[in-house]
Design a protein around this motif. Structure first.
Motif, PDB file in Angstrom:
ATOM      1  N   LEU A 206      58.767 -32.908  55.194  1.00 16.00           N
ATOM      2  CA  LEU A 206      59.153 -34.061  56.155  1.00 16.00           C
ATOM      3  C   LEU A 206      59.506 -33.362  57.342  1.00 16.00           C
ATOM      4  O   LEU A 206      60.331 -32.648  57.413  1.00 16.00           O
ATOM      5  N   LEU A 207      59.277 -34.257  58.503  1.00 11.85           N
ATOM      6  CA  LEU A 207      59.660 -34.037  59.687  1.00 11.85           C
ATOM      7  C   LEU A 207      60.010 -35.181  60.374  1.00 11.85           C
ATOM      8  O   LEU A 207      59.532 -36.354  60.038  1.00 11.85           O
ATOM      9  N   VAL A 227      53.470 -23.998  54.494  1.00 10.56           N
ATOM     10  CA  VAL A 227      52.839 -23.366  55.442  1.00 10.56           C
ATOM     11  C   VAL A 227      53.059 -23.880  56.870  1.00 10.56           C
ATOM     12  O   VAL A 227      53.344 -23.294  57.933  1.00 10.56           O
ATOM     13  N   MET A 228      52.857 -25.285  56.963  1.00 10.57           N
ATOM     14  CA  MET A 228      52.743 -26.057  58.310  1.00 10.57           C
ATOM     15  C   MET A 228      54.070 -26.379  58.715  1.00 10.57           C
ATOM     16  O   MET A 228      54.374 -26.109  59.845  1.00 10.57           O
ATOM     17  N   ARG A 229      55.051 -26.379  57.921  1.00 11.25           N
ATOM     18  CA  ARG A 229      56.508 -26.366  58.159  1.00 11.25           C
ATOM     19  C   ARG A 229      57.012 -24.976  58.611  1.00 11.25           C
ATOM     20  O   ARG A 229      57.581 -24.916  59.622  1.00 11.25           O
ATOM     21  N   TRP A 283      49.894 -31.800  64.291  1.00 13.70           N
ATOM     22  CA  TRP A 283      49.277 -31.075  63.082  1.00 13.70           C
ATOM     23  C   TRP A 283      48.148 -29.860  63.525  1.00 13.70           C
ATOM     24  O   TRP A 283      48.350 -28.841  63.073  1.00 13.70           O
ATOM     25  N   LYS A 284      47.448 -30.325  64.356  1.00  8.92           N
ATOM     26  CA  LYS A 284      46.090 -29.574  64.941  1.00  8.92           C
ATOM     27  C   LYS A 284      46.787 -28.287  65.532  1.00  8.92           C
ATOM     28  O   LYS A 284      46.450 -27.059  65.484  1.00  8.92           O
ATOM     29  N   ARG A 285      47.948 -28.522  66.351  1.00 12.22           N
ATOM     30  CA  ARG A 285      48.403 -27.279  67.277  1.00 12.22           C
ATOM     31  C   ARG A 285      49.156 -26.223  66.011  1.00 12.22           C
ATOM     32  O   ARG A 285      49.043 -25.160  66.155  1.00 12.22           O
ATOM     33  N   LEU A 286      49.609 -26.870  64.918  1.00 13.93           N
ATOM     34  CA  LEU A 286      50.324 -25.969  64.168  1.00 13.93           C
ATOM     35  C   LEU A 286      49.162 -25.127  63.297  1.00 13.93           C
ATOM     36  O   LEU A 286      49.424 -23.949  62.803  1.00 13.93           O
ATOM     37  N   LEU A 287      47.960 -25.689  63.299  1.00  9.99           N
ATOM     38  CA  LEU A 287      46.820 -24.995  62.608  1.00  9.99           C
ATOM     39  C   LEU A 287      46.291 -23.793  63.338  1.00  9.99           C
ATOM     40  O   LEU A 287      45.541 -23.024  62.611  1.00  9.99           O
TER      41      LEU A 287
END
Length: 290
Positions: A206-207, A227-229, A283-287
Protein backbone atom coordinates in the motif's frame (compact mmCIF):
# COMPACT_ATOMS: atom_id res chain seq x y z
CA UNK A 1 -9.61 -7.41 -8.74
CA UNK A 2 -7.27 -10.11 -9.94
CA UNK A 3 -4.95 -11.27 -7.17
CA UNK A 4 -1.91 -9.70 -8.83
CA UNK A 5 -3.44 -6.64 -10.44
CA UNK A 6 -3.79 -7.63 -14.10
CA UNK A 7 -5.44 -10.02 -16.55
CA UNK A 8 -4.69 -13.33 -18.22
CA UNK A 9 -4.77 -12.88 -22.01
CA UNK A 10 -5.11 -15.81 -24.35
CA UNK A 11 -1.84 -17.69 -24.66
CA UNK A 12 0.07 -20.76 -23.62
CA UNK A 13 1.32 -21.28 -20.09
CA UNK A 14 4.30 -23.56 -19.60
CA UNK A 15 5.74 -25.15 -16.47
CA UNK A 16 8.89 -27.00 -15.42
CA UNK A 17 9.72 -29.10 -12.38
CA UNK A 18 13.07 -30.51 -11.31
CA UNK A 19 13.68 -34.29 -11.27
CA UNK A 20 13.61 -37.17 -11.83
CA UNK A 21 16.27 -36.48 -14.49
CA UNK A 22 18.89 -33.70 -14.32
CA UNK A 23 17.03 -31.89 -17.12
CA UNK A 24 13.75 -31.83 -15.18
CA UNK A 25 10.36 -32.07 -16.87
CA UNK A 26 8.50 -29.53 -19.05
CA UNK A 27 4.76 -29.61 -19.56
CA UNK A 28 1.30 -28.14 -19.16
CA UNK A 29 0.84 -26.68 -15.64
CA UNK A 30 -2.37 -28.72 -15.31
CA UNK A 31 -0.54 -31.98 -15.99
CA UNK A 32 2.72 -31.72 -14.06
CA UNK A 33 2.46 -33.05 -10.51
CA UNK A 34 4.06 -32.77 -7.09
CA UNK A 35 4.57 -35.82 -4.85
CA UNK A 36 1.77 -36.01 -2.31
CA UNK A 37 4.26 -35.88 0.57
CA UNK A 38 5.87 -32.60 -0.53
CA UNK A 39 5.84 -30.22 2.46
CA UNK A 40 5.00 -27.30 0.18
CA UNK A 41 1.78 -29.10 -0.78
CA UNK A 42 0.96 -30.48 2.67
CA UNK A 43 2.06 -27.61 4.92
CA UNK A 44 2.63 -24.55 2.67
CA UNK A 45 6.29 -24.99 3.67
CA UNK A 46 7.78 -23.13 0.74
CA UNK A 47 8.57 -19.80 -0.87
CA UNK A 48 7.79 -18.20 -4.20
CA UNK A 49 8.60 -15.11 -6.25
CA UNK A 50 6.55 -13.63 -9.09
CA UNK A 51 8.57 -11.79 -11.74
CA UNK A 52 7.30 -9.61 -14.58
CA UNK A 53 8.56 -10.68 -18.01
CA UNK A 54 8.81 -8.13 -20.83
CA UNK A 55 10.15 -9.00 -24.30
CA UNK A 56 11.39 -12.29 -22.90
CA UNK A 57 13.42 -10.61 -20.14
CA UNK A 58 12.75 -10.59 -16.37
CA UNK A 59 12.36 -7.25 -14.61
CA UNK A 60 14.19 -6.83 -11.29
CA UNK A 61 15.23 -10.50 -11.22
CA UNK A 62 18.22 -9.77 -8.95
CA UNK A 63 15.95 -8.13 -6.37
CA UNK A 64 13.51 -11.03 -6.44
CA UNK A 65 16.24 -13.63 -6.12
CA UNK A 66 17.81 -11.72 -3.23
CA UNK A 67 14.52 -11.72 -1.31
CA UNK A 68 14.02 -15.43 -2.18
CA UNK A 69 17.47 -16.28 -0.82
CA UNK A 70 17.10 -14.13 2.30
CA UNK A 71 13.69 -15.63 3.07
CA UNK A 72 15.03 -19.18 2.71
CA UNK A 73 17.82 -18.40 5.16
CA UNK A 74 15.34 -16.79 7.54
CA UNK A 75 13.15 -19.91 7.52
CA UNK A 76 16.00 -22.40 7.75
CA UNK A 77 15.65 -23.69 4.19
CA UNK A 78 18.40 -24.59 1.73
CA UNK A 79 19.37 -21.75 -0.63
CA UNK A 80 17.10 -21.61 -3.69
CA UNK A 81 18.45 -21.47 -7.26
CA UNK A 82 20.24 -18.35 -8.44
CA UNK A 83 20.22 -16.43 -11.71
CA UNK A 84 22.62 -18.89 -13.36
CA UNK A 85 19.90 -21.54 -13.20
CA UNK A 86 16.81 -19.38 -13.52
CA UNK A 87 17.78 -17.44 -16.64
CA UNK A 88 18.34 -20.47 -18.94
CA UNK A 89 15.08 -22.03 -17.76
CA UNK A 90 13.25 -18.75 -18.40
CA UNK A 91 14.69 -18.52 -21.91
CA UNK A 92 13.52 -22.05 -22.65
CA UNK A 93 10.10 -21.35 -21.15
CA UNK A 94 9.69 -18.29 -23.40
CA UNK A 95 10.67 -20.34 -26.45
CA UNK A 96 8.38 -23.25 -25.58
CA UNK A 97 5.37 -21.04 -24.75
CA UNK A 98 5.77 -18.70 -27.70
CA UNK A 99 5.30 -15.73 -25.35
CA UNK A 100 5.60 -12.52 -27.38
CA UNK A 101 4.15 -9.95 -24.96
CA UNK A 102 4.32 -9.56 -21.20
CA UNK A 103 4.18 -12.51 -18.85
CA UNK A 104 4.39 -13.58 -15.23
CA UNK A 105 7.08 -15.99 -14.07
CA UNK A 106 6.42 -17.77 -10.79
CA UNK A 107 9.44 -19.38 -9.10
CA UNK A 108 8.64 -21.98 -6.42
CA UNK A 109 10.92 -23.48 -3.77
CA UNK A 110 9.61 -26.01 -1.25
CA UNK A 111 11.39 -27.74 1.59
CA UNK A 112 10.70 -30.96 -0.30
CA UNK A 113 9.27 -34.32 0.60
CA UNK A 114 8.98 -35.15 4.28
CA UNK A 115 9.96 -38.45 5.87
CA UNK A 116 6.57 -38.89 7.51
CA UNK A 117 3.43 -37.09 8.54
CA UNK A 118 3.42 -34.11 10.90
CA UNK A 119 5.25 -30.81 11.23
CA UNK A 120 8.60 -31.99 12.59
CA UNK A 121 11.72 -31.66 10.47
CA UNK A 122 14.33 -34.45 10.37
CA UNK A 123 16.99 -34.29 13.06
CA UNK A 124 20.68 -33.71 12.16
CA UNK A 125 21.41 -37.47 12.15
CA UNK A 126 18.33 -38.36 10.09
CA UNK A 127 17.93 -38.40 6.29
CA UNK A 128 17.17 -34.90 5.06
CA UNK A 129 14.51 -34.13 2.48
CA UNK A 130 15.60 -32.74 -0.89
CA UNK A 131 14.26 -29.25 -1.67
CA UNK A 132 12.10 -29.02 -4.77
CA UNK A 133 12.14 -26.29 -7.43
CA UNK A 134 9.52 -25.63 -10.09
CA UNK A 135 8.40 -22.68 -12.17
CA UNK A 136 5.53 -21.53 -14.35
CA UNK A 137 5.43 -18.88 -17.09
CA UNK A 138 2.02 -17.47 -18.01
CA UNK A 139 0.87 -14.66 -20.32
CA UNK A 140 -0.01 -11.54 -18.33
CA UNK A 141 -1.16 -7.99 -19.02
CA UNK A 142 -0.52 -5.39 -16.26
CA UNK A 143 -3.59 -3.43 -15.23
CA UNK A 144 -3.81 0.09 -13.80
CA UNK A 145 -7.61 0.36 -13.54
CA UNK A 146 -8.85 1.92 -10.26
CA UNK A 147 -10.09 -0.51 -7.63
CA UNK A 148 -12.61 -0.48 -4.75
CA UNK A 149 -11.60 -1.88 -1.35
CA UNK A 150 -12.80 -2.54 2.16
CA UNK A 151 -10.77 -2.87 5.34
CA UNK A 152 -10.99 -6.50 6.39
CA UNK A 153 -12.72 -7.12 9.69
CA UNK A 154 -11.71 -10.78 9.70
CA UNK A 155 -8.06 -11.10 8.75
CA UNK A 156 -4.95 -9.35 10.11
CA UNK A 157 -1.22 -9.56 9.51
CA UNK A 158 0.88 -10.60 12.52
CA UNK A 159 3.54 -7.92 12.91
CA UNK A 160 5.72 -10.22 15.05
CA UNK A 161 5.56 -13.20 12.69
CA UNK A 162 8.76 -14.46 11.08
CA UNK A 163 6.72 -16.06 8.30
CA UNK A 164 4.98 -12.78 7.45
CA UNK A 165 8.37 -11.30 6.51
CA UNK A 166 8.65 -13.92 3.71
CA UNK A 167 6.65 -14.63 0.55
CA UNK A 168 5.50 -18.13 1.47
CA UNK A 169 2.91 -20.43 -0.08
CA UNK A 170 0.56 -19.67 2.85
CA UNK A 171 -2.05 -17.26 1.42
CA UNK A 172 -5.18 -18.58 3.13
CA UNK A 173 -5.66 -15.35 5.12
CA UNK A 174 -5.43 -13.22 2.00
CA UNK A 175 -7.89 -15.48 0.19
CA UNK A 176 -10.42 -15.13 3.00
CA UNK A 177 -9.97 -11.34 3.06
CA UNK A 178 -10.59 -11.28 -0.69
CA UNK A 179 -13.76 -13.37 -0.22
CA UNK A 180 -14.88 -10.89 2.42
CA UNK A 181 -14.31 -8.00 0.00
CA UNK A 182 -16.22 -9.67 -2.82
CA UNK A 183 -19.15 -10.40 -0.49
CA UNK A 184 -19.23 -6.67 0.38
CA UNK A 185 -19.26 -5.67 -3.30
CA UNK A 186 -15.61 -4.53 -3.34
CA UNK A 187 -12.71 -5.82 -5.41
CA UNK A 188 -9.99 -6.17 -2.78
CA UNK A 189 -9.37 -5.94 0.95
CA UNK A 190 -6.87 -3.94 2.95
CA UNK A 191 -5.40 -5.71 5.96
CA UNK A 192 -4.51 -4.22 9.31
CA UNK A 193 -1.50 -5.32 11.28
CA UNK A 194 -1.86 -6.90 14.70
CA UNK A 195 -1.34 -3.44 16.24
CA UNK A 196 -4.28 -1.97 14.32
CA UNK A 197 -2.27 0.06 11.79
CA UNK A 198 -2.86 -0.15 8.06
CA UNK A 199 -0.64 -2.81 6.55
CA UNK A 200 -1.23 -3.87 2.93
CA UNK A 201 -3.66 -5.25 0.39
CA UNK A 202 -4.41 -8.94 -0.07
CA UNK A 203 -1.51 -9.34 -2.51
CA UNK A 204 0.06 -5.90 -2.84
CA UNK A 205 1.81 -3.23 -0.84
CA UNK A 206 0.00 0.00 0.00
CA UNK A 207 1.17 3.52 -0.89
CA UNK A 208 -0.57 6.71 0.25
CA UNK A 209 0.16 10.22 -0.99
CA UNK A 210 0.09 12.94 1.65
CA UNK A 211 1.25 16.52 1.09
CA UNK A 212 2.79 15.36 -2.17
CA UNK A 213 4.83 12.51 -0.64
CA UNK A 214 4.31 8.79 -1.16
CA UNK A 215 4.20 6.88 2.14
CA UNK A 216 4.08 3.15 2.86
CA UNK A 217 3.63 1.27 6.15
CA UNK A 218 6.87 -0.02 7.72
CA UNK A 219 7.59 -3.75 7.75
CA UNK A 220 6.94 -3.58 11.50
CA UNK A 221 3.25 -3.24 10.57
CA UNK A 222 3.34 -6.84 9.34
CA UNK A 223 3.47 -6.09 5.61
CA UNK A 224 5.53 -8.15 3.21
CA UNK A 225 8.73 -6.31 2.17
CA UNK A 226 7.70 -6.17 -1.48
CA UNK A 227 10.25 -5.72 -4.25
CA UNK A 228 8.49 -2.67 -5.74
CA UNK A 229 8.04 -1.17 -2.29
CA UNK A 230 11.75 -1.67 -1.69
CA UNK A 231 12.59 0.00 -5.00
CA UNK A 232 10.54 3.04 -4.03
CA UNK A 233 12.39 3.34 -0.72
CA UNK A 234 15.81 2.82 -2.34
CA UNK A 235 15.13 5.49 -4.96
CA UNK A 236 13.87 7.98 -2.38
CA UNK A 237 10.43 8.10 -4.00
CA UNK A 238 8.68 6.53 -1.00
CA UNK A 239 9.18 6.77 2.76
CA UNK A 240 7.94 4.63 5.64
CA UNK A 241 5.47 5.81 8.25
CA UNK A 242 2.83 4.20 10.43
CA UNK A 243 -0.60 4.72 8.89
CA UNK A 244 -4.15 4.48 10.21
CA UNK A 245 -7.37 3.98 8.28
CA UNK A 246 -8.10 7.69 8.81
CA UNK A 247 -4.87 8.51 6.95
CA UNK A 248 -6.11 6.55 3.97
CA UNK A 249 -9.52 8.24 3.95
CA UNK A 250 -7.89 11.67 4.10
CA UNK A 251 -5.10 10.92 1.61
CA UNK A 252 -4.50 12.66 -1.72
CA UNK A 253 -4.24 9.26 -3.43
CA UNK A 254 -3.69 5.59 -2.61
CA UNK A 255 -2.16 2.76 -4.64
CA UNK A 256 -1.90 -1.01 -4.41
CA UNK A 257 1.41 -1.97 -5.98
CA UNK A 258 3.38 -5.13 -6.67
CA UNK A 259 5.68 -6.53 -9.33
CA UNK A 260 2.84 -7.30 -11.74
CA UNK A 261 0.77 -4.12 -11.50
CA UNK A 262 -0.25 -0.88 -9.86
CA UNK A 263 -3.89 0.00 -9.17
CA UNK A 264 -5.22 3.25 -7.65
CA UNK A 265 -7.81 2.89 -4.89
CA UNK A 266 -10.91 4.85 -5.94
CA UNK A 267 -13.12 3.97 -2.98
CA UNK A 268 -12.64 2.48 0.49
CA UNK A 269 -15.93 1.33 1.98
CA UNK A 270 -18.27 4.25 1.30
CA UNK A 271 -15.55 6.92 0.98
CA UNK A 272 -14.43 7.99 -2.49
CA UNK A 273 -10.71 8.71 -2.92
CA UNK A 274 -8.95 10.87 -5.51
CA UNK A 275 -7.55 8.86 -8.42
CA UNK A 276 -4.05 10.15 -9.29
CA UNK A 277 -2.77 10.65 -12.79
CA UNK A 278 0.50 8.94 -13.61
CA UNK A 279 0.19 5.97 -11.25
CA UNK A 280 1.42 3.61 -13.96
CA UNK A 281 4.32 6.00 -14.63
CA UNK A 282 5.45 5.58 -11.01
CA UNK A 283 5.21 1.80 -11.33
CA UNK A 284 7.25 1.80 -14.55
CA UNK A 285 9.89 4.01 -12.95
CA UNK A 286 10.27 1.51 -10.12
CA UNK A 287 10.74 -1.33 -12.61
CA UNK A 288 13.95 0.17 -14.00
CA UNK A 289 16.98 -1.64 -12.56
CA UNK A 290 19.64 0.45 -10.86
Amino acid sequence: MSGEGGSHPAGTAIAWIDGPTPQGTWGDPERLCLPLNDRGLLLADGLFETVLIEAGQPRLLAEHLERWRDSAARLGMAPPPGADRVRPLLAEAVARSGLSGTGALRLNWSRGSGSGRGLALPGPAEPQGRPRFWLQLSPWTPNSNPVTVIVSALERRNAASLVNRCKTFAYAGAIQALREARAAGAEDALLLGSGGDLCCGSSANLLLRRRGDWITPPVESGCLPGVMRGRGLALGLVREERLAVADLLESEAALLINSLGCRPIRRCGTTDLPVPAGALDLWKRLLVSS
